[in-house]
Enzyme design. Structure first.
Site, short mmCIF file in Angstrom:
data_model
loop_
_atom_site.label_atom_id
_atom_site.label_comp_id
_atom_site.label_asym_id
_atom_site.label_seq_id
_atom_site.Cartn_x
_atom_site.Cartn_y
_atom_site.Cartn_z
N CYS A 1 4.28 7.73 34.98
CA CYS A 1 3.25 7.60 36.01
C CYS A 1 1.85 7.94 35.50
O CYS A 1 0.86 7.42 36.01
CB CYS A 1 3.61 8.47 37.21
SG CYS A 1 3.98 10.17 36.81
N THR B 1 19.32 8.50 46.65
CA THR B 1 18.98 9.61 47.55
C THR B 1 17.84 10.48 47.03
O THR B 1 17.27 11.25 47.78
CB THR B 1 20.22 10.52 47.76
OG1 THR B 1 20.69 10.94 46.47
CG2 THR B 1 21.34 9.77 48.48
N THR C 1 3.58 7.41 42.68
CA THR C 1 4.95 7.04 43.07
C THR C 1 5.06 5.57 43.46
O THR C 1 6.16 5.07 43.62
CB THR C 1 5.48 7.93 44.23
OG1 THR C 1 4.62 7.77 45.36
CG2 THR C 1 5.49 9.40 43.81
N ARG D 1 12.54 3.83 27.48
CA ARG D 1 11.20 3.23 27.40
C ARG D 1 10.78 2.93 25.97
O ARG D 1 10.15 1.92 25.71
CB ARG D 1 10.17 4.20 28.00
CG ARG D 1 10.18 4.22 29.50
CD ARG D 1 9.08 5.15 30.00
NE ARG D 1 9.29 5.46 31.42
CZ ARG D 1 8.96 6.61 31.98
NH1 ARG D 1 8.41 7.57 31.25
NH2 ARG D 1 9.17 6.80 33.26
N LYS E 1 4.46 11.47 26.38
CA LYS E 1 4.62 10.12 26.93
C LYS E 1 3.28 9.40 26.97
O LYS E 1 3.19 8.21 26.68
CB LYS E 1 5.23 10.19 28.33
CG LYS E 1 6.66 10.73 28.33
CD LYS E 1 7.16 10.98 29.75
CE LYS E 1 8.51 11.68 29.74
NZ LYS E 1 8.82 12.29 31.05
N GLY F 1 4.74 13.73 41.78
CA GLY F 1 5.25 13.31 40.47
C GLY F 1 6.38 14.19 39.96
O GLY F 1 7.14 13.79 39.09
N HIS G 1 -2.61 10.25 40.76
CA HIS G 1 -3.00 10.91 39.51
C HIS G 1 -4.44 10.53 39.18
O HIS G 1 -4.76 9.35 39.05
CB HIS G 1 -2.09 10.46 38.37
CG HIS G 1 -0.69 10.99 38.44
ND1 HIS G 1 -0.26 11.88 39.40
CD2 HIS G 1 0.40 10.76 37.64
CE1 HIS G 1 1.01 12.17 39.19
NE2 HIS G 1 1.44 11.50 38.15
N ARG H 1 -1.37 19.81 36.65
CA ARG H 1 -0.82 19.55 37.98
C ARG H 1 -1.77 20.13 39.02
O ARG H 1 -2.06 21.33 39.01
CB ARG H 1 0.54 20.22 38.11
CG ARG H 1 1.29 19.90 39.37
CD ARG H 1 1.90 18.52 39.40
NE ARG H 1 3.03 18.39 38.49
CZ ARG H 1 3.61 17.22 38.20
NH1 ARG H 1 3.18 16.10 38.73
NH2 ARG H 1 4.62 17.17 37.36
#
Lengths: 352, 352, 352, 352
Positions: free
Chosen positions: A147, A14, A326, A111, A203, A178, A240, A233
């Site tokens: 991402c 969801t 995404t 990851r 990351k 994102g 991106h 952002r």
């Protein structure tokens, strides 16, 4: 491939990532959604009621009427995609692996785990070999990168293979999607740039070296790029944009970078994976391009765009990268991972 | 200062920069607008009719009723501000200098001319000495830097003085107002970032070395920083945000940068210039700051904001800079230049 | 007025409305903030730590260091402004009134209560007379209308007085700041218009008739306008724009409306209230105006702008109204209410 | 239909509307672009060079390489779409009709001409009969309505047929793409609403009565709705949102409107026109919908969305309408017109 479609469960169905999985899998030739799992609060409801659907196309009708179930490992599925928040993924994903499900995860939790492949099929398809050494039950966990890592690594890979790369400096201008939904407040987003995204820069600094590393004797020997990331952002919906500068060990010029990107051939080019774009990297000559609004959808969101390749006065060469956060950077990347695994025979019908 | 206000003419008074000059000069204690000059098309009209006023405050009533005149050197003014487009400034500004007017210009044409000071009062106030060697008639030309140069150089100056600087790598996210009016199409701006601004990067690469240079024997001996710039346009109204990474000749850490910025004292701090901000540089500790929408107005648009000072994995230290592009980076910067010149006795009542 | 400033407490001081109260009251000549009250979670913290400050100017230094206290009626204040959410205001405001505090509230809870004045000083200053009939302890409650009601009623009042008004049809395009912080998700706001704001249309339909009503024998005899409202959320930071059409009982033309708005004289014009704008209503002739971004700040956010006055093919006359939703429509309106009450002698130093 | 595709020329092929024609016609089963016509300045260039392509998908490869020709009536085409500016359409379109070409125009010039059908296939398909009375040479001109008229009329048509309509009051919030490229300045668009669009309201007032009129004896007997329009420009990329209130001659309630919209059956439902959406009108129950960003693409931009159907306190019933301004409201509408004409046998292969 298989005549019969593989049955797919979606964990976190969801949420924003879960919704994107549903969009990307709509009409998929190999996979069919058979289970939608979410929190106890949603379980038992029809999907259309449980989800606050944020997409711009309608919920696929078959999905809208499906009942949401709890995210527990008795799902009617041959494997699962995980769009879980990292607060939930850490606990739930291993349960599914233990219960025999391949878990194709978009969450960040595993990851960097030594035994878990961090995968971009065009970049390191052989890293799936790590699964053979993974001891997490009859199933396994495979992850896709963050991402903002994806665009950078896809653009670096052809350069890394051809020239080697010493260092990469990246400043990102990342899309609002994102951050999920509701995510960023409109009062922070409209007419503004926020120069900070919690946890993001780490990351981008760590994941590329695993992705560009070498699988030897059951472990990944990481690459040794020095990476600096400044993540911001920007008021963009999808896509991106990244301003990248690269330092090479030897003498490499802008034209060399351009031709390396153009000449590079994806190792999975002949695999016939349904979600793989016709063109992995699109190189632009027009200095105004790529732009998120115009080019984010290239290759149905799976193509990585590169432009403005030119000399860098401080490092060696600089350029602009755009990738769909995404799709290529989340749900689409995970689905491509699953397609690679299916092609390699690592996904199969589960017996019950 | 003078009891009587100096009389000011504005060249290009109807354009976006000209309008900003009018806003910044409204209620100025030293200067009074006595002439509004624009193209032949506007000459003869009342200002309120000639200008398509884009500001969010009303045209000052006294200005609204003034008649616009042609931009020819018989202006009723002691000196002029030039907000001319570079297509016109190249020809018109020297005419005014020749006719005896000090020309305080925001145009790019003469910024890099050997005999013309490129000036940020807090950075290189002594460069006005170059005027003594300028041979352009009884008047002279003084310029302020490009709007995207300003923030970078203001943040670098304290570091340059304390540690020296080898190289600076900057990625800008620049506001739409920097492109003037109508400027950027809304279809390019909304939900998008354009990774290219024509001519911009060259200015950011060349201007800082002149600004940080040393005046010796009637010429500027430029500094020797290597600078790399990637300039992008973001959907922000006012405020250029810049992600900067710096390499130093010696060992300098993030904390050193922070304390250098905090300790640095502007050489004009005691001059009492009306437009100088109480705080030249504001250093933020909150990782989310500075942001264009929230902090662009600090010091009435004249303060430069710096945040996220931290180690850079590729160069040495990185941080975020924000400066107001149409105030500190254009009209406000030029007015501060004029105030410095007035303080130094280089502006005077003109006889007629 | 009083030589000594009245001491002011702010209920809900850390929220979006509370922050706006602090901005509007900064440097106020009559009132001085002496107490900042918020939820138990914030109590005991310095204001700068308790509040996630969203404004574009800095927290006034004196406020930043003040300790936040709990919202209980032993506040060091002569009266209080309430910026409480309606979930809290219903219970807390009466406690303060009961304890002897005048409560000047922006919350919606008591706006339509029979004994509580709903006040716009330029529209119905005599409604404060209702306080004499209010039986809520030694203190009292006074309210200002909903942010989308204000612009409409301010524009209607001169027409109502001159011509009477049968019906008004309004479609609003409301700013994001009206939803508080974090409020609207950026994914819903960017490049979008949301055609629904929960509860908003009811307020626009009911409040005007109370505001335009007549105080007789201790109660408000409401006006009888038929009002239809369609409220939408647009990607604008500040400023509610409203497209209004009006039907009059008699024959009224666009020119009549224009001259009525221009001729109308505010009943408080001579009161010398510090927050009252020099011009209550600004009428624009330029068809492109008013616009939120350009005109929302007129009269420091207290002027209501009207433009495009022209015949309506369905009702009689139509026009555009703009008002500042967080100043005129919230904190500024409440402060003006307090100034009116102070002028009328209804606020006084509290003994302890 | 025809086995062989009809050959299509596009007038004004390099402009914003022309580009949209190319997008909509990409892969069309009945029509094939064989000629791209534009101004003398573009003639002779490859399309990819002549056009500043603004779309988010790439130029179809076959089109990119085609040579642009001058807009003169010796085009290699069976009929033409006109995306010409009204400054050019007035002169050029009749030349093509005279030379025997059917001209399917999006320009406003001939919409209200007595002999020219103004056409929405689902609304007044029989109006093509007017062509038989048109005396403009062997060809003819057919037009589609203004982009802000379309949504309104599509929503009104089922109500007009079932109940009759006395009056409609509409306030539009129109997308930026409706102004073409570069169109609206980003400084006017970002965080703003402009309450005026030159010439727009007149079109919304006059066109519906022609569209809802009756073809009798070779002329259109117009309907007699009173329409009031207030047209604003909102910072949205695609999709005109309209707040509509309707007055009926008899007693009609919100539920009646809802069921009329749901029950209505398009007269062309069985024609199999490729561009006709599966659902002409989508009725939403969720009060937050429709929204431009989420629903503009329904039916590939050809579905008209209606929501928030409820009583109006001033007229009878009010609701929200959303339609895609550059597809349903421009290129897609024109292509659907051509499909209707083809189906009716009014388009044919031209002999040479």
């Amino acid at each position: 491939m298989t005549k019969e479609k593989l049955r797919v469960g979606i964990l976190g169905a969801t949420g924003a990532v879960g919704q994107k999985f549903i969009e990307v899998l709509d009409g998929h030739p190999w996979f069919e959604i058979t289970a939608l799992a979410a929190s106890a609060r949603s379980a038992g409801k029809r999907y259309a009621e449980a989800a606050n659907w944020i997409g711009s196309s309608a919920i696929p009708p078959r999905i809208a009427g499906m009942e949401v179930v709890a995210a527990a490992p008795d799902l009617d599925a041959d494997f699962v995609f995980s769009g879980l928040d990292s607060s939930a993924a850490g606990e739930i994903e291993p349960l599914f692996a233990r219960a025999g499900y391949p878990v194709i995860s978009n969450a960040s939790n595993y990851r960097m785990a030594e035994d878990v492949p961090l995968l971009i099929p065009e970049v390191n398809p052989d890293h799936t070999g790590l699964i053979d050494f993974q001891d997490r039950g009859d199933g396994f966990i495979v992850t896709n990168p963050n991402c903002s890592t994806v665009g950078l690594v896809c653009a670096l890979k052809p350069l890394f293979d051809r020239f080697g790369v010493d260092a990469a400096h990246v400043v990102t201008m990342q899309a609002l999607s994102g951050a999920g939904y509701p995510g960023v407040s409109s009062l922070d987003a409209l007419g503004n740039v926020v120069p900070y995204i919690a946890g993001e820069e780490d990351k981008v600094v760590t994941e590329p070296n695993k992705l560009l590393g070498r699988l030897t004797e059951g472990r990944i020997d990481p690459a040794a790029l020095r990476i600096s990331a400044q993540c911001t952002r920007a008021p963009v919906l999808e896509g991106h944009l990244e301003a990248v500068s690269v330092r090479f060990p030897g003498k490499v010029q802008a034209e060399d970078v351009k031709s390396a990107l153009r000449a590079w051939r994806s190792p999975i080019a002949d695999y016939g994976l349904p979600t793989a774009p016709a063109r992995f990297i699109e190189v632009f000559e027009d200095a105004r391009f790529p732009q998120p609004r115009r080019h984010v959808g290239l290759g149905r969101g799976m193509t990585v765009s590169v432009g403005r390749i030119r000399p860098c006065e401080v490092l060696d060469v600089k350029f602009i990268v755009l990738s769909h956060n995404t799709i290529r950077g989340a749900a689409g990347g995970a689905v491509l991972n699953a397609e690679l695994l299916a092609k390699q025979g690592r996904l199969a019908r589960r017996a019950y």
